[in-house]
Write a protein that holds these residues in place. Structure first.
Motif, short mmCIF file in Angstrom:
data_model
loop_
_atom_site.label_atom_id
_atom_site.label_comp_id
_atom_site.label_asym_id
_atom_site.label_seq_id
_atom_site.Cartn_x
_atom_site.Cartn_y
_atom_site.Cartn_z
N THR A 75 0.84 -1.20 0.00
CA THR A 75 0.00 0.00 0.00
C THR A 75 0.88 1.25 0.00
O THR A 75 1.98 1.25 0.55
CB THR A 75 -0.94 0.04 1.22
OG1 THR A 75 -0.17 -0.01 2.41
CG2 THR A 75 -1.92 -1.12 1.18
N PHE A 76 0.36 2.30 -0.62
CA PHE A 76 1.07 3.57 -0.69
C PHE A 76 0.10 4.71 -0.38
O PHE A 76 -1.06 4.67 -0.80
CB PHE A 76 1.66 3.80 -2.09
CG PHE A 76 2.63 2.75 -2.53
CD1 PHE A 76 3.98 2.88 -2.26
CD2 PHE A 76 2.19 1.63 -3.23
CE1 PHE A 76 4.88 1.91 -2.68
CE2 PHE A 76 3.08 0.66 -3.65
CZ PHE A 76 4.43 0.80 -3.37
N GLU A 77 0.59 5.71 0.35
CA GLU A 77 -0.14 6.96 0.53
C GLU A 77 0.75 8.10 0.07
O GLU A 77 1.93 8.17 0.42
CB GLU A 77 -0.50 7.17 2.01
CG GLU A 77 -1.55 6.22 2.53
CD GLU A 77 -1.97 6.57 3.96
OE1 GLU A 77 -1.75 7.73 4.38
OE2 GLU A 77 -2.50 5.68 4.64
N PHE A 78 0.19 8.98 -0.75
CA PHE A 78 0.90 10.15 -1.23
C PHE A 78 0.02 11.38 -1.04
O PHE A 78 -1.21 11.28 -1.07
CB PHE A 78 1.26 10.02 -2.71
CG PHE A 78 2.09 8.82 -3.06
CD1 PHE A 78 3.44 8.77 -2.78
CD2 PHE A 78 1.50 7.72 -3.68
CE1 PHE A 78 4.21 7.67 -3.10
CE2 PHE A 78 2.26 6.62 -4.02
CZ PHE A 78 3.62 6.58 -3.73
N THR A 79 0.65 12.52 -0.86
CA THR A 79 -0.09 13.78 -0.83
C THR A 79 0.67 14.83 -1.62
O THR A 79 1.90 14.76 -1.75
CB THR A 79 -0.28 14.30 0.61
OG1 THR A 79 1.01 14.45 1.24
CG2 THR A 79 -1.16 13.38 1.43
N TYR A 89 -3.65 10.65 -2.17
CA TYR A 89 -3.69 9.47 -3.04
C TYR A 89 -3.52 8.22 -2.18
O TYR A 89 -2.61 8.15 -1.34
CB TYR A 89 -2.57 9.49 -4.07
CG TYR A 89 -2.50 10.72 -4.94
CD1 TYR A 89 -3.03 10.71 -6.22
CD2 TYR A 89 -1.88 11.89 -4.49
CE1 TYR A 89 -2.95 11.84 -7.04
CE2 TYR A 89 -1.80 13.01 -5.29
CZ TYR A 89 -2.34 12.98 -6.56
OH TYR A 89 -2.26 14.10 -7.36
N PHE A 90 -4.37 7.24 -2.41
CA PHE A 90 -4.19 5.92 -1.79
C PHE A 90 -4.10 4.88 -2.89
O PHE A 90 -4.90 4.88 -3.83
CB PHE A 90 -5.36 5.58 -0.86
CG PHE A 90 -5.23 4.19 -0.27
CD1 PHE A 90 -4.51 3.99 0.89
CD2 PHE A 90 -5.82 3.09 -0.89
CE1 PHE A 90 -4.38 2.71 1.44
CE2 PHE A 90 -5.68 1.82 -0.36
CZ PHE A 90 -4.96 1.63 0.81
N LEU A 91 -3.14 3.98 -2.77
CA LEU A 91 -2.96 2.93 -3.77
C LEU A 91 -2.64 1.62 -3.06
O LEU A 91 -1.72 1.54 -2.25
CB LEU A 91 -1.83 3.28 -4.74
CG LEU A 91 -1.54 2.25 -5.84
CD1 LEU A 91 -2.71 2.20 -6.84
CD2 LEU A 91 -0.25 2.57 -6.57
N LYS A 92 -3.42 0.59 -3.36
CA LYS A 92 -3.12 -0.76 -2.87
C LYS A 92 -2.90 -1.66 -4.06
O LYS A 92 -3.74 -1.74 -4.97
CB LYS A 92 -4.27 -1.30 -2.02
CG LYS A 92 -4.00 -2.72 -1.50
CD LYS A 92 -5.13 -3.23 -0.64
CE LYS A 92 -4.85 -4.64 -0.12
NZ LYS A 92 -5.95 -5.16 0.72
N ILE A 93 -1.75 -2.36 -4.09
CA ILE A 93 -1.43 -3.30 -5.16
C ILE A 93 -2.07 -4.64 -4.82
O ILE A 93 -1.68 -5.29 -3.84
CB ILE A 93 0.08 -3.47 -5.35
CG1 ILE A 93 0.77 -2.11 -5.53
CG2 ILE A 93 0.38 -4.40 -6.52
CD1 ILE A 93 0.37 -1.37 -6.76
N ILE A 94 -3.04 -5.06 -5.60
CA ILE A 94 -3.73 -6.33 -5.35
C ILE A 94 -3.00 -7.49 -6.03
O ILE A 94 -2.87 -8.57 -5.47
CB ILE A 94 -5.19 -6.24 -5.84
CG1 ILE A 94 -5.93 -5.17 -5.02
CG2 ILE A 94 -5.91 -7.59 -5.72
CD1 ILE A 94 -7.29 -4.83 -5.54
#
Length: 203
Positions: free
Chosen positions: A136-140, A146-151
């Motif tokens: 998972t990644f959080e960026f601002t 931004y939230f991104l989870k690699i499934i």
């Protein structure tokens, strides 16, 4: 230009013939081409031509949310992003519809990782080895969170998944049928013209 150069009658006549021929072929194709492609036909083509479906870029399945930094209940939205509860997924989707600039929650669809980098510029700084299942990644930035989870991940130079290639294969099969149909039509017209003595053959 000379008078000879100004005379484009022959070129226009050839262009007219080519254009009419194209329109004629297109009309015949629209009327006669069978565009029904079954799942079995797609799978058979994929299995018989797997060497042609090697990935040139990384592809991923993701959960992705981009929302304004001042979104109400942003902390709640973050918690919902991390949850695996189906009820929370529905609530997250509801919040995304209400607040998000962009979001993607279809975990059955593969995306080009390069396209995600265009959406989230900070991803360009993340090493490829960090793009792993479950990561998972959080960026601002000044405006957005931004939230991104690699499934799931499929790396370049590996076999591309069938469901990523399905539409490409369908188009390939339709194009093959189209070329075959055009060839059959041309041969049929030629044979009829020969039979009806409507053409001349020059040695």
């Amino acid at each position: 230009l000379t008078d000879e150069e100004l005379d484009v009658t022959k070129e226009l006549e050839e262009y007219k013939k080519d254009l009419l021929s194209y329109k004629f072929q297109k009309k015949l194709i629209d009327e006669k081409l069978d565009t029904t492609i079954t799942d079995n036909q797609i799978e058979e083509y994929y299995n018989n031509n797997s060497q042609n479906f090697v990935l040139k870029n990384n592809i991923v399945k993701v959960l992705y949310v981009k929302t304004p930094i001042n979104t109400p209940n942003l902390e709640k939205l973050k918690k919902l992003c991390y949850s695996n509860n189906p009820k929370d997924a529905e609530q997250l989707k509801s919040m995304c519809i209400q607040y998000a600039n962009n979001y993607f929650m279809n975990d059955n669809t593969w995306l080009m990782f390069e396209d995600l980098k265009k959406e989230i510029s900070q991803l360009k700084e993340v090493p490829e080895y960090n793009i792993q299942n479950g990561k998972t990644f959080e960026f601002t930035d000044e405006r957005s969170f931004y939230f991104l989870k690699i499934i799931d991940v499929k790396s370049k130079n590996t076999l591309s998944p069938l469901n990523f290639e399905r539409n490409n294969i369908k188009n390939m099969l339709i194009n093959q049928r189209k070329e075959k149909l055009i060839s059959v039509i041309k041969k049929d017209f030629f044979e009829k013209a020969k039979t009806n003595k409507e053409l001349e053959i020059y040695n």
